[in-house]
Motif scaffolding. Structure first.
Motif, PDB file in Angstrom:
ATOM      1  N   ARG A  18       0.853  -1.196   0.000  1.00  7.70           N
ATOM      2  CA  ARG A  18       0.000   0.000   0.000  1.00  7.70           C
ATOM      3  C   ARG A  18       0.885   1.241   0.000  1.00  7.70           C
ATOM      4  N   LEU A  19       0.559   2.177  -0.884  1.00  9.24           N
ATOM      5  CA  LEU A  19       1.199   3.485  -0.922  1.00  9.24           C
ATOM      6  C   LEU A  19       0.169   4.527  -0.522  1.00  9.24           C
ATOM      7  N   ALA A  20       0.586   5.491   0.298  1.00  8.26           N
ATOM      8  CA  ALA A  20      -0.343   6.522   0.768  1.00  8.26           C
ATOM      9  C   ALA A  20       0.339   7.891   0.719  1.00  8.26           C
ATOM     10  N   PRO A  21       0.427   8.500  -0.468  1.00  8.72           N
ATOM     11  CA  PRO A  21       1.069   9.815  -0.573  1.00  8.72           C
ATOM     12  C   PRO A  21       0.182  10.929  -0.027  1.00  8.72           C
ATOM     13  N   GLU A  22       0.817  11.921   0.573  1.00  5.83           N
ATOM     14  CA  GLU A  22       0.110  13.100   1.083  1.00  5.83           C
ATOM     15  C   GLU A  22       0.970  14.335   0.865  1.00  5.83           C
ATOM     16  N   VAL A  23       0.309  15.464   0.615  1.00  5.90           N
ATOM     17  CA  VAL A  23       0.985  16.752   0.541  1.00  5.90           C
ATOM     18  C   VAL A  23       0.066  17.780   1.191  1.00  5.90           C
ATOM     19  N   GLY A  24       0.654  18.762   1.845  1.00  2.08           N
ATOM     20  CA  GLY A  24      -0.170  19.771   2.499  1.00  2.08           C
ATOM     21  C   GLY A  24       0.689  20.871   3.061  1.00  2.08           C
ATOM     22  N   ILE A  25       0.069  21.679   3.892  1.00  7.90           N
ATOM     23  CA  ILE A  25       0.744  22.836   4.444  1.00  7.90           C
ATOM     24  C   ILE A  25       0.433  22.940   5.931  1.00  7.90           C
ATOM     25  N   ALA A  26       1.459  23.245   6.721  1.00  6.96           N
ATOM     26  CA  ALA A  26       1.304  23.475   8.150  1.00  6.96           C
ATOM     27  C   ALA A  26       1.485  24.964   8.410  1.00  6.96           C
ATOM     28  N   PHE A  27       0.573  25.546   9.164  1.00 10.31           N
ATOM     29  CA  PHE A  27       0.647  26.974   9.454  1.00 10.31           C
ATOM     30  C   PHE A  27       0.283  27.213  10.916  1.00 10.31           C
ATOM     31  N   ASP A  28       0.738  28.340  11.447  1.00  9.42           N
ATOM     32  CA  ASP A  28       0.519  28.694  12.856  1.00  9.42           C
ATOM     33  C   ASP A  28       1.137  27.680  13.819  1.00  9.42           C
ATOM     34  N   GLU A  29       2.007  26.814  13.336  1.00 11.10           N
ATOM     35  CA  GLU A  29       2.720  25.805  14.115  1.00 11.10           C
ATOM     36  C   GLU A  29       1.807  24.723  14.700  1.00 11.10           C
ATOM     37  N   HIS A  30       0.494  24.934  14.660  1.00 15.12           N
ATOM     38  CA  HIS A  30      -0.425  23.994  15.307  1.00 15.12           C
ATOM     39  C   HIS A  30      -1.519  23.484  14.371  1.00 15.12           C
ATOM     40  N   MET A  34      -4.173  18.833   4.733  1.00 12.58           N
ATOM     41  CA  MET A  34      -3.495  17.787   3.973  1.00 12.58           C
ATOM     42  C   MET A  34      -4.413  17.217   2.892  1.00 12.58           C
ATOM     43  N   PHE A  35      -3.795  16.799   1.785  1.00 11.91           N
ATOM     44  CA  PHE A  35      -4.522  16.164   0.692  1.00 11.91           C
ATOM     45  C   PHE A  35      -3.686  15.002   0.164  1.00 11.91           C
ATOM     46  N   GLY A  36      -4.350  13.882  -0.135  1.00 11.86           N
ATOM     47  CA  GLY A  36      -3.620  12.738  -0.664  1.00 11.86           C
ATOM     48  C   GLY A  36      -4.552  11.568  -0.898  1.00 11.86           C
ATOM     49  N   GLY A  37      -4.100  10.384  -0.550  1.00  7.30           N
ATOM     50  CA  GLY A  37      -4.918   9.193  -0.732  1.00  7.30           C
ATOM     51  C   GLY A  37      -4.074   7.950  -0.556  1.00  7.30           C
ATOM     52  N   TYR A  38      -4.639   6.823  -0.928  1.00  9.30           N
ATOM     53  CA  TYR A  38      -3.888   5.576  -0.878  1.00  9.30           C
ATOM     54  C   TYR A  38      -4.279   4.704  -2.067  1.00  9.30           C
ATOM     55  N   VAL A  39      -3.339   3.847  -2.449  1.00  8.84           N
ATOM     56  CA  VAL A  39      -3.589   2.844  -3.469  1.00  8.84           C
ATOM     57  C   VAL A  39      -3.043   1.530  -2.925  1.00  8.84           C
ATOM     58  N   LEU A  40      -3.829   0.475  -3.040  1.00  3.53           N
ATOM     59  CA  LEU A  40      -3.500  -0.813  -2.443  1.00  3.53           C
ATOM     60  C   LEU A  40      -3.562  -1.886  -3.518  1.00  3.53           C
ATOM     61  N   GLN A  41      -2.563  -2.783  -3.516  1.00  5.96           N
ATOM     62  CA  GLN A  41      -2.509  -3.826  -4.536  1.00  5.96           C
ATOM     63  C   GLN A  41      -2.194  -5.178  -3.917  1.00  5.96           C
ATOM     64  N   ILE A  55      -8.406  13.863   2.580  1.00 10.85           N
ATOM     65  CA  ILE A  55      -8.319  15.314   2.657  1.00 10.85           C
ATOM     66  C   ILE A  55      -8.833  15.714   4.035  1.00 10.85           C
ATOM     67  N   TYR A  56      -7.988  16.393   4.803  1.00 10.04           N
ATOM     68  CA  TYR A  56      -8.374  16.649   6.188  1.00 10.04           C
ATOM     69  C   TYR A  56      -7.638  17.855   6.758  1.00 10.04           C
ATOM     70  N   TYR A  57      -8.248  18.388   7.819  1.00  8.70           N
ATOM     71  CA  TYR A  57      -7.688  19.498   8.586  1.00  8.70           C
ATOM     72  C   TYR A  57      -7.343  18.978   9.974  1.00  8.70           C
ATOM     73  N   ASN A  58      -6.174  19.374  10.474  1.00  3.75           N
ATOM     74  CA  ASN A  58      -5.698  18.922  11.778  1.00  3.75           C
ATOM     75  C   ASN A  58      -5.273  20.122  12.620  1.00  3.75           C
ATOM     76  N   ALA A  59      -5.720  20.169  13.864  1.00  6.38           N
ATOM     77  CA  ALA A  59      -5.316  21.206  14.810  1.00  6.38           C
ATOM     78  C   ALA A  59      -4.725  20.530  16.041  1.00  6.38           C
ATOM     79  N   TYR A  76      -9.036  16.173  14.304  1.00  2.85           N
ATOM     80  CA  TYR A  76      -8.935  15.874  12.875  1.00  2.85           C
ATOM     81  C   TYR A  76     -10.343  15.912  12.278  1.00  2.85           C
ATOM     82  N   PHE A  77     -10.447  16.507  11.093  1.00  7.74           N
ATOM     83  CA  PHE A  77     -11.734  16.610  10.416  1.00  7.74           C
ATOM     84  C   PHE A  77     -11.553  16.284   8.936  1.00  7.74           C
ATOM     85  N   GLY A  78     -12.376  15.363   8.415  1.00  4.84           N
ATOM     86  CA  GLY A  78     -12.317  15.016   6.999  1.00  4.84           C
ATOM     87  C   GLY A  78     -12.090  13.534   6.807  1.00  4.84           C
ATOM     88  N   ILE A  79     -11.299  13.195   5.806  1.00  3.55           N
ATOM     89  CA  ILE A  79     -10.916  11.805   5.517  1.00  3.55           C
ATOM     90  C   ILE A  79      -9.425  11.699   5.796  1.00  3.55           C
TER      91      ILE A  79
END
Length: 358
Positions: free
Chosen positions: A49-61, A65-72, A87-91, A99-102
């Motif tokens: 399983r690969l689960a790539p993610e990319v996103g941005i952290a701001f305000d230090e807290h 994030m956005f990404g997903g997974y592919v399983l074989q 796709i989710y928001y984390n505080a 955490y909110f989202g997927i």
């Protein structure tokens, strides 16, 4: 959707200190089970399983994030075996996280028993769809430590057909007396409203909803401070129980099946080599397993027995980047001795990228 996501990233970054976050999660899973009939069909699972993610952290807290997974599964001709997005928001604060989202299930800090979720469930269902709240102090004291977690996971359903499939999870554990004593509990409620699936019991749509409640309350002792040369040394005892009932159009609510049971666990590990033994006794769990099977029940099917002993002999290697574990597991249930071999490998590629950037 992607356009809105990147616009939002741009807006939140204006006037803020931020850091790009990225990872390419890698997980390998090999699981071979033999001699487990009639409680569970023998099988071999071999997948990556690969689960790539990319996103941005701001305000230090906070981070977005956005990404997903592919399983074989190995050997399958079609690709992928399974895939989904995240796709989710984390505080994050000093004591609380949300955490909110997927988002990946690996963000959970709780330890749920195998009657709730078995290993292959985590591999094939790596995401939570909903929200999660956690309490865990970053600087606990020697005298007191602990955590608490709440999850709402809308894992399935069909709004046009009025299908509702979700679970509610809660977990907490608190340690006292320099961790020599700890108490904890786990709770899981499944709300499954899907008369098409539940018709497998032959009711032709009369069974329209199933309620399942699992609970686990325990007390334990951790000998790590007493035996500092050990990686792990603990024992715990508690109730491992469930309640199940069907709701029918013709007769209303069935009475709850009360699957009251108990479990004693012993765990020891030295320089990566470990053994964990779990002995369950009580009423059988998974009342309707013969009707709906392992796709419906996420826990170990051996808990259908009145007594069940599981011995896990393993070696685990772990550093900042890699976690690898090989296990030989023996299942003693009634007159059956089932054997299972399991190899799992996980890479934390976020830390790996940071290492190469140095």
């Amino acid at each position: 959707m992607l356009r809105r996501f990147w616009i939002l990233l741009l807006l939140v970054s204006i006037g803020q200190s931020y850091e790009w976050k990225y990872r390419l999660g890698f997980d390998f899973y090999l699981d071979n089970l033999e001699d487990s009939v009639p409680y569970w069909d023998t099988r071999t699972i071999y997948g990556v399983r690969l689960a790539p993610e990319v996103g941005i952290a701001f305000d230090e807290h906070q981070s977005l994030m956005f990404g997903g997974y592919v399983l074989q599964n190995m050997g399958e001709q079609h690709f992928p075996t399974k895939a989904n997005v995240s796709i989710y928001y984390n505080a994050t604060g000093e004591k609380f996280r949300s955490y909110f989202g997927i988002f990946p299930r690996t963000h959970s800090i709780a330890h749920y028993p195998l009657s709730f979720f078995r290993n292959d469930f985590y591999f094939f269902n790596p995401n939570i769809n909903g929200l999660m709240f956690q309490y865990k102090p970053q600087n606990p004291s020697d005298k007191f430590d602990g955590y608490a977690e709440f999850i709402f996971d809308w894992y399935g359903g069909n709004l046009s057909k009025r299908f509702d499939e979700f679970m509610v999870l809660a977990s907490s554990e608190f340690q006292f007396l320099r961790h020599y004593l700890y108490v904890g509990g786990n709770f899981l409620m499944y709300h499954f409203k899907n008369d098409e699936y539940l018709a497998k019991d032959g009711s032709n749509g009369d069974t329209y909803l199933m309620d399942r409640i699992y609970y686990n309350l325990y007390v334990g002792t951790n000998f790590k401070n007493l035996l500092p040369f050990m990686d792990k040394a603990s024992t715990q005892f508690g109730t491992l129980s469930s309640l199940e009932r069907k709701r029918r159009l013709s007769t209303g609510l069935d009475p709850f099946y009360n699957g009251l049971g108990w479990q004693w666990d012993i765990a020891m590990q030295y320089k990566g080599f470990g053994i964990k033994n779990s002995y369950y006794f009580g009423k059988p769990q998974m009342k309707y397993f013969s009707e709906y099977g392992e796709d419906f029940y996420s826990g170990l099917p051996f808990y259908q027995a009145k007594t069940y002993d599981r011995a896990d002999f393993y070696y685990e290697y772990k550093n900042d980047i890699l976690t690898a574990r090989f296990s030989i597991i023996l299942h003693f249930v009634d007159k059956i001795l089932a054997n299972q071999e399991m190899l799992t490998i996980s890479l934390d590629t976020h830390k790996l990228f940071k290492y190469f950037k140095k």
